[in-house]
Scaffold this motif. Structure first.
Motif, PDB file in Angstrom:
ATOM      1  N   PRO A 141      -9.200  -2.074  -0.302  1.00 18.51           N
ATOM      2  CA  PRO A 141      -8.026  -1.449   0.314  1.00 18.51           C
ATOM      3  C   PRO A 141      -8.107  -1.419   1.836  1.00 18.51           C
ATOM      4  O   PRO A 141      -7.094  -1.563   2.534  1.00 18.51           O
ATOM      5  CB  PRO A 141      -8.030  -0.035  -0.266  1.00 18.51           C
ATOM      6  CG  PRO A 141      -8.769  -0.140  -1.528  1.00 18.51           C
ATOM      7  CD  PRO A 141      -9.819  -1.180  -1.297  1.00 18.51           C
ATOM      8  N   LEU A 142      -9.320  -1.255   2.351  1.00 15.54           N
ATOM      9  CA  LEU A 142      -9.499  -1.231   3.807  1.00 15.54           C
ATOM     10  C   LEU A 142      -9.075  -2.567   4.415  1.00 15.54           C
ATOM     11  O   LEU A 142      -8.320  -2.628   5.391  1.00 15.54           O
ATOM     12  CB  LEU A 142     -10.967  -0.938   4.121  1.00 15.54           C
ATOM     13  CG  LEU A 142     -11.318  -0.643   5.574  1.00 15.54           C
ATOM     14  CD1 LEU A 142     -10.748   0.695   5.990  1.00 15.54           C
ATOM     15  CD2 LEU A 142     -12.822  -0.634   5.769  1.00 15.54           C
ATOM     16  N   ASN A 180     -18.306  -4.618  -2.614  1.00 10.11           N
ATOM     17  CA  ASN A 180     -18.062  -3.181  -2.541  1.00 10.11           C
ATOM     18  C   ASN A 180     -16.601  -2.922  -2.882  1.00 10.11           C
ATOM     19  O   ASN A 180     -15.718  -3.327  -2.146  1.00 10.11           O
ATOM     20  CB  ASN A 180     -18.384  -2.696  -1.113  1.00 10.11           C
ATOM     21  CG  ASN A 180     -18.210  -1.199  -0.993  1.00 10.11           C
ATOM     22  OD1 ASN A 180     -17.679  -0.544  -1.893  1.00 10.11           O
ATOM     23  ND2 ASN A 180     -18.657  -0.646   0.105  1.00 10.11           N
ATOM     24  N   PHE A 183      -2.310  -6.170   6.582  1.00 14.47           N
ATOM     25  CA  PHE A 183      -0.960  -5.738   6.925  1.00 14.47           C
ATOM     26  C   PHE A 183      -0.753  -5.758   8.441  1.00 14.47           C
ATOM     27  O   PHE A 183       0.216  -6.320   8.954  1.00 14.47           O
ATOM     28  CB  PHE A 183      -0.721  -4.309   6.426  1.00 14.47           C
ATOM     29  CG  PHE A 183      -0.107  -4.229   5.075  1.00 14.47           C
ATOM     30  CD1 PHE A 183       1.240  -4.438   4.903  1.00 14.47           C
ATOM     31  CD2 PHE A 183      -0.864  -3.937   3.965  1.00 14.47           C
ATOM     32  CE1 PHE A 183       1.832  -4.350   3.654  1.00 14.47           C
ATOM     33  CE2 PHE A 183      -0.302  -3.847   2.711  1.00 14.47           C
ATOM     34  CZ  PHE A 183       1.055  -4.057   2.559  1.00 14.47           C
ATOM     35  N   VAL A 184      -1.668  -5.105   9.150  1.00 13.40           N
ATOM     36  CA  VAL A 184      -1.521  -4.983  10.602  1.00 13.40           C
ATOM     37  C   VAL A 184      -1.591  -6.361  11.256  1.00 13.40           C
ATOM     38  O   VAL A 184      -0.815  -6.676  12.160  1.00 13.40           O
ATOM     39  CB  VAL A 184      -2.600  -4.034  11.163  1.00 13.40           C
ATOM     40  CG1 VAL A 184      -2.484  -3.927  12.666  1.00 13.40           C
ATOM     41  CG2 VAL A 184      -2.468  -2.659  10.523  1.00 13.40           C
ATOM     42  N   SER A 188     -14.610  -0.412  -2.765  1.00 16.14           N
ATOM     43  CA  SER A 188     -13.723   0.392  -1.917  1.00 16.14           C
ATOM     44  C   SER A 188     -13.439  -0.300  -0.586  1.00 16.14           C
ATOM     45  O   SER A 188     -12.703   0.211   0.248  1.00 16.14           O
ATOM     46  CB  SER A 188     -14.324   1.772  -1.670  1.00 16.14           C
ATOM     47  OG  SER A 188     -15.450   1.670  -0.849  1.00 16.14           O
ATOM     48  N   ILE A 191       3.469  -7.093  -1.834  1.00 16.13           N
ATOM     49  CA  ILE A 191       4.093  -7.290  -0.525  1.00 16.13           C
ATOM     50  C   ILE A 191       3.199  -8.165   0.357  1.00 16.13           C
ATOM     51  O   ILE A 191       3.677  -9.060   1.062  1.00 16.13           O
ATOM     52  CB  ILE A 191       4.369  -5.932   0.136  1.00 16.13           C
ATOM     53  CG1 ILE A 191       5.489  -5.213  -0.612  1.00 16.13           C
ATOM     54  CG2 ILE A 191       4.753  -6.100   1.600  1.00 16.13           C
ATOM     55  CD1 ILE A 191       5.658  -3.788  -0.217  1.00 16.13           C
ATOM     56  N   PRO A 218       3.811 -13.146  11.711  1.00 15.15           N
ATOM     57  CA  PRO A 218       4.963 -12.518  11.062  1.00 15.15           C
ATOM     58  C   PRO A 218       5.626 -13.408  10.020  1.00 15.15           C
ATOM     59  O   PRO A 218       6.324 -12.902   9.155  1.00 15.15           O
ATOM     60  CB  PRO A 218       5.921 -12.220  12.216  1.00 15.15           C
ATOM     61  CG  PRO A 218       5.348 -12.829  13.422  1.00 15.15           C
ATOM     62  CD  PRO A 218       3.984 -13.322  13.144  1.00 15.15           C
ATOM     63  N   LEU A 257      -0.497   0.804  -5.362  1.00 17.29           N
ATOM     64  CA  LEU A 257      -1.399  -0.206  -4.808  1.00 17.29           C
ATOM     65  C   LEU A 257      -0.928  -1.605  -5.199  1.00 17.29           C
ATOM     66  O   LEU A 257      -0.942  -2.519  -4.373  1.00 17.29           O
ATOM     67  CB  LEU A 257      -2.840   0.038  -5.281  1.00 17.29           C
ATOM     68  CG  LEU A 257      -3.894  -0.708  -4.465  1.00 17.29           C
ATOM     69  CD1 LEU A 257      -3.854  -0.285  -3.010  1.00 17.29           C
ATOM     70  CD2 LEU A 257      -5.279  -0.502  -5.033  1.00 17.29           C
ATOM     71  N   VAL A 278       1.623  -8.404  10.783  1.00 19.14           N
ATOM     72  CA  VAL A 278       2.729  -7.945  11.618  1.00 19.14           C
ATOM     73  C   VAL A 278       2.583  -8.461  13.049  1.00 19.14           C
ATOM     74  O   VAL A 278       3.543  -8.907  13.664  1.00 19.14           O
ATOM     75  CB  VAL A 278       2.787  -6.405  11.586  1.00 19.14           C
ATOM     76  CG1 VAL A 278       3.643  -5.886  12.721  1.00 19.14           C
ATOM     77  CG2 VAL A 278       3.327  -5.949  10.263  1.00 19.14           C
ATOM     78  N   PHE A 279       1.352  -8.447  13.562  1.00 22.15           N
ATOM     79  CA  PHE A 279       1.196  -8.782  14.972  1.00 22.15           C
ATOM     80  C   PHE A 279       0.908 -10.259  15.208  1.00 22.15           C
ATOM     81  O   PHE A 279       1.266 -10.799  16.241  1.00 22.15           O
ATOM     82  CB  PHE A 279       0.086  -7.928  15.599  1.00 22.15           C
ATOM     83  CG  PHE A 279       0.545  -6.539  15.886  1.00 22.15           C
ATOM     84  CD1 PHE A 279       1.350  -6.268  16.979  1.00 22.15           C
ATOM     85  CD2 PHE A 279       0.210  -5.500  15.043  1.00 22.15           C
ATOM     86  CE1 PHE A 279       1.800  -4.998  17.242  1.00 22.15           C
ATOM     87  CE2 PHE A 279       0.656  -4.224  15.296  1.00 22.15           C
ATOM     88  CZ  PHE A 279       1.458  -3.969  16.394  1.00 22.15           C
ATOM     89  N   THR A 336       1.951  -2.546  -3.163  1.00 22.72           N
ATOM     90  CA  THR A 336       1.477  -2.917  -1.835  1.00 22.72           C
ATOM     91  C   THR A 336       0.947  -4.332  -1.821  1.00 22.72           C
ATOM     92  O   THR A 336       1.246  -5.111  -0.924  1.00 22.72           O
ATOM     93  CB  THR A 336       0.353  -1.954  -1.430  1.00 22.72           C
ATOM     94  OG1 THR A 336       0.825  -0.641  -1.575  1.00 22.72           O
ATOM     95  CG2 THR A 336      -0.065  -2.191  -0.021  1.00 22.72           C
ATOM     96  N   GLY A 362      -5.341  -3.119   4.259  1.00 23.59           N
ATOM     97  CA  GLY A 362      -4.667  -2.456   5.374  1.00 23.59           C
ATOM     98  C   GLY A 362      -4.740  -3.277   6.646  1.00 23.59           C
ATOM     99  O   GLY A 362      -3.753  -3.439   7.369  1.00 23.59           O
ATOM    100  N   CYS A 363      -5.918  -3.831   6.907  1.00 26.87           N
ATOM    101  CA  CYS A 363      -6.073  -4.660   8.110  1.00 26.87           C
ATOM    102  C   CYS A 363      -5.178  -5.893   8.037  1.00 26.87           C
ATOM    103  O   CYS A 363      -4.580  -6.300   9.032  1.00 26.87           O
ATOM    104  CB  CYS A 363      -7.528  -5.082   8.277  1.00 26.87           C
ATOM    105  SG  CYS A 363      -8.638  -3.701   8.556  1.00 26.87           S
TER     106      CYS A 363
END
Lengths: 328, 290
Positions: free
Chosen positions: A292-293, A287, A299-300, A289, A255, A307, A249, A303-304, A252, A296-297
């Motif tokens: 991490p959610l 919250n 990251f996406v 938890s 990065i 960049p 983690l 990328v889109f 991650t 993840g978002c």
């Protein structure tokens, strides 16, 4: 290029000035928050030095952070060792560099590049975390080691004691500034130029007489050594070390800091680290938890949508306005 | 040989075979996406997780294990298809971006499963309890079934790729994408189907392993690292490489598990794989020909 250099130095100077006057406005707790964020910023800069210059993504950089942290903890917790803090920092840097040298030798001289490298380093992070968990007689297993003393040493008759908030903040800020400046001058000089050539076309760079695997290896080792330094600083400030510090983690997150701040800028990742950690603290207080959610978002989205990181928004706006002016 | 030794050898072999067959199923999808399409999909481990959760979900609403096992590859395929359609197909020319985006998806899937099903390990009961007497040793019956299903699946995949016209399409696209376009193969669709197919097989692996493993949202990452090493160590692009890599990683893990703690065994296996990659960069299976 020169204009860009001037811009970079200007931003660096502004950041340094802000860091210097910050203690006038902040209380002790806020200082420690920024201090810890700066340590992670140093960690992010170390990854950016490798990833940003070579284009090869290391997915297990927290392994070096964790190795540095554990070595620091083991040396300073052992009362029999004199000059614990200094030896600990040197040991942490050397240990992380040593591991990076071995792994890097196998990979770079084995012709492993690109995605293959990313995956092997991802496994390296997994290995380190599991080794830290299973080797409990030394590492303390899952719960880690606690009671690591703050940094204290004597240099030339001067006694340095970092148990207080302000001295430790100044110490960390100075180290981060010096290292980032040093990394920048390395990467804008000949060394960085050759790395860019290798990134563009390794075969051609090798044909021009550059020992590409060796260059990549040395860059990787240097990057790992600084990650180890960041790890050593962190465990002394936090007072504890745990397997999470070498885990996936954290690899991650670093990065994301680099990608958000802008890869290849060295300064952007430091700012990215500070900004995202503040966001993380706020979100985790609702919250735990959820973080991490969102990570993840991010990251996406990066990328889109972005960049080149957040700093690229400025460049994009500039070119947008320029384009309009020319259209008129 | 002493009967005890014989017992030990056969049990170790069967344990290794269980792990090897699971690794082959998980590695197959990676061999397709990573080895052949050159897409580094870090969310591949989550296909395994989704498969395992599908079995748990079906059992928790009163269905049988076999129904769950049928749902597992479907769940994997659905997730894989959505992933390919929403993200991966836009990033075929940007390898580093693919790594970042798929890792993001993997975090989202893990956390999504945790938010949906709650914290803690999920119980999955095997369809058959008890052991089978194999003359040399007694062995859990379910594990033997697992090995059989995995082997049959692999055989089916080999036949699909070597004997059907879709398999021919895949092989053509892999060898030369432009040429394949030229002769009228829809390469995008072929990629999408191949990717979904790999996800389905990984989902099946997750369903098969669910009664033996600890079913957690974060279980995928262990399979991910191992499966990548299966593909890298074995060599890209052939079923033979897949088998060789699985035997290397799975066999070594099973043997080491007797001597030392599992997490240390895992660490040593991955280190051995790194060394193997250095010595034979083109993979164990391709070493002789290049």
């Amino acid at each position: 290029m020169i204009a860009r250099d001037r811009n970079w130095l200007l931003i660096f100077a502004v950041c340094a000035a802000l860091a210097v006057i910050y203690p006038l406005f902040a209380d002790g707790y806020q200082l420690t928050v920024i201090r810890d964020a700066l340590i992670f910023g140093l960690f992010a800069a170390s990854l950016d030095f490798f990833w940003g210059r070579t284009g090869i993504l290391c997915f297990g950089h927290a392994a070096f952070f964790g190795i540095g942290g554990y070595i620091m903890a083991l040396i300073t917790l052992n009362d029999a060792i004199p000059f614990g803090s200094l030896l600990g920092i040197m040991g942490a840097v050397a240990g992380a560099a040593f591991v990076a040298a071995i792994i890097g030798y196998f990979l770079f001289f084995g012709g492993i590049r690109g995605s293959y490298f990313t995956i092997v380093t991802l496994a390296m992070g997994v290995i380190c975390q599991q080794a830290a968990v299973s080797w409990s007689s030394v590492t303390g297993g899952d719960s880690g080691l606690i009671g690591i003393p703050p940094i204290a040493f004597d240099v030339g008759g001067m006694h340095v004691d970092l148990s207080q908030d302000l001295p430790s903040y100044i110490f960390v800020t100075a180290i981060v500034a010096v290292v980032v400046l040093a990394l920048w001058s390395i990467s804008r000089g000949r060394w960085g130029t050759v790395l860019t050539a290798i990134q563009d076309n390794e075969v051609r760079a090798a044909a021009l007489g550059h020992n590409a695997p060796l260059r990549l290896l040395v860059t990787f080792v240097l990057s790992a050594a600084i990650a180890g330094l960041a790890g050593a600083l962190y465990v002394c400030m936090a007072g504890l070390v745990a397997p999470d510090l070498s885990g996936l983690l954290l690899s991650t997150e670093v990065i994301v800091w680099v990608a958000v701040g802008g890869r290849g800028t060295l300064l952007g990742p430091v700012l990215g680290a500070i900004a995202i950690q503040r966001a993380q603290q706020t979100i985790s207080s609702f919250n735990p938890s959820l973080w991490p959610l969102l990570l993840g978002c991010v990251f996406v989205i990066i990328v889109f949508v972005l960049p080149d990181g957040i700093l690229s928004i400025y460049a994009r706006l500039k070119s947008l306005f320029k384009g309009r002016r020319q259209a008129r | 040989m002493l009967p005890d030794t014989m017992d030990f050898v056969v049990t170790t072999l069967l344990n290794a075979l269980t792990l090897i067959s699971i690794l082959m199923l998980v590695g197959l999808g990676l061999a397709i996406s990573f080895g052949l399409m050159n897409v580094t999909n870090l969310a591949h481990g989550e296909f395994v997780t989704v498969g395992a959760f599908a079995v748990y979900f079906v059992q928790s609403i009163g269905g049988s294990f076999w129904l769950g096992l049928a749902a597992a590859p479907i769940a994997g395929a659905v997730v894989g298809c959505i992933l390919e359609f929403a993200i991966i197909r836009h990033l075929y020319s940007r390898p580093v971006s693919t790594v970042l985006a798929t890792w993001g998806v993997s975090l989202i899937l893990q956390q999504g499963l945790e938010l949906t099903f709650g914290l803690g390990a999920k119980p999955v009961t095997p369809p058959i309890e008890g052991t089978l007497d194999l003359f040399f040793t007694v062995y859990p019956a379910y594990r033997l079934i697992l090995i059989a299903i995995a082997m049959l699946t692999l055989l089916g995949v080999v036949l699909l790729i070597s004997r059907t016209s879709f398999g021919l399409d895949i092989r053509t696209v892999i060898q030369n994408r432009e040429m394949a376009e030229g002769v009228g193969i829809n390469t995008r669709r072929t990629y999408a189907i191949a990717f979904t197919f790999g996800a389905a097989i990984a989902g099946l692996a997750g369903g098969l392993v669910a009664p033996l493993a600890i079913v957690l949202p974060q279980m995928g990452v262990n399979y991910l690292a191992n499966a990548f090493f299966v593909v890298i160590v074995g060599g890209v692009g052939s079923i033979g490489g897949l088998v060789a890599g699985s035997v290397f990683v799975g066999g070594l893990t099973s043997v080491l598990n007797y001597q030392i703690s599992p997490s240390l065994a895992q660490a040593i296996v991955l280190l051995a794989a790194i060394v193997a990659v250095r010595l034979r960069p083109n993979g164990l299976f391709n070493g002789a020909s290049r």
